[in-house]
Design an enzyme around this catalytic site. Sequence first.
Site, mmCIF file in Angstrom:
data_model
loop_
_atom_site.group_PDB
_atom_site.id
_atom_site.type_symbol
_atom_site.label_atom_id
_atom_site.label_comp_id
_atom_site.label_asym_id
_atom_site.label_seq_id
_atom_site.Cartn_x
_atom_site.Cartn_y
_atom_site.Cartn_z
ATOM 1 N NE ARG A 184 -4.083 -1.870 0.198
ATOM 2 C CZ ARG A 184 -4.103 -3.211 -0.010
ATOM 3 N NH1 ARG A 184 -3.042 -3.565 -0.660
ATOM 4 N NH2 ARG A 184 -5.273 -3.788 0.124
ATOM 5 C CB CYS A 218 -9.084 -1.439 4.626
ATOM 6 S SG CYS A 218 -9.814 -2.884 4.397
ATOM 7 C CD GLU A 250 -5.352 0.725 2.822
ATOM 8 O OE1 GLU A 250 -5.294 -0.381 3.302
ATOM 9 O OE2 GLU A 250 -6.019 1.107 1.626
#
Length: 324
Positions: free
Chosen positions: A197, A246, A316
Amino acid sequence: MLSKDLERIEDLQVRKSVPLLPLTSFRIGGPAYLFLVPRTLKALEQTISYLSNRSISYKVLGQGSNLLINDKGMKIVMTLAALNRIHFHGKSKFEHEGRWQVPSNASLQHGTAHGHPFKTVSVEAGCRLKSLLSWSIRNGLCGLENLSGIPASIGGAIAMNAGTNKCSMAEAIDAVQFTGPDGSCWFRRDQLQFDYRSFRLPDKALISAARIQFGKSSPDQIRRNVRKVMCKRRTTQPIGKPSAGCVFRNPPGDSAGKLIDQCGLKGLRIGDAEVSKKHANFIVNHGKASAVQVMDLLEIIRERVKKETDVELVPEVSIWGMET
Ligand code: FAD
Ligand code: EPU
């Protein structure tokens, strides 16, 4: 003065007081004082050069699917949504714009990915991943199916190295074009640094285009694979409700959603912001949630998970204009 100067750049649309809330999947955030829409690579280069030379900071908006934007809004936001062309490699003019960091070599154009013949396709950063996926299905090109259902622009998908438990954007990338104060430049895959990520961007640069590698398959087979991926997503995630996906990264070898769930936090709510009852790593907005409410919820989750499992969760979601 600033907006007057920017308005002089050819092919740059300069809009004032643009609400950002409808441009985010979370449906949260105040307006952009200036909203910049470059329509050509040249306009993008001139805009970045103008802003960088004066040390004026700005934010880049992709599809707005991983953003939590401050309720008061942002000063300058730029979108690459108008730069969204897709071309088979070798057929377009736009990939010859800019220059290569090192000379392009033959293996970039024809090669083998995982033992299958592949084609490379050039795509501008403002193109939506969903549009590229539909285009690739029509052309019998496979490789992006496991990423279906991820709402993203190509630029945002690369910047976040968007992915699933099975794969990520990095595996599909052949080359990336960056645009910064000194113009545009292509970098080959082996010159790029992807991580879970995350993706390392050169200083003051953004992603303006990419070359994606595909395998060959039949449109029907690719469609079947996409359906399977989407079916799993629909059963495990609160698709259709405003969210940013998320909100925390998975800790190494574990799942943030599982940890939050084990702490009994599903359904915890502040105003209209709620820890999803379907997937605990999603916060859903039931209507009028504010950025402050989401931040408060993130903090409660972080504290509880730390206290009960000793794991430090790391966000995130990209947070604009607020302290984390
Ligand atoms: P944005 O949200 O607009 O921006 C995200 C960050 O990227 C910002 O910091 C922005 O400045 C930067 N950025 C955007 N464009 C550029 C550019 N051209 N150059 C440089 N920086 C840029 N993510 C996953 O990884 N896997 C999933 O399975 C997944 N599922 C999701 C499901 C739902 C329902 C939702 C709402 C989100 C999901 N996400 C998932 C999160 C999100 O889709 C990804 O992070 C996606 O990559 C964000 O892309 P974007 O274009 O919307 O970027
Ligand atoms: N789980 C729970 N409770 C929950 C959620 C999950 O117990 O509320 C359990 C599941 O039962 C499973 C495990 O946790 O055993 C993992 O769950 P899941 O398969 O849903 O994957 P995840 O690790 O929670 C990751 C990505 C998602 C991506 C999916 C699918 C991160 C932070 N999340 O989720 O990406 O879609 O895998 O591959 O890496 C995103 O990044 O925004 C995102 C949605």
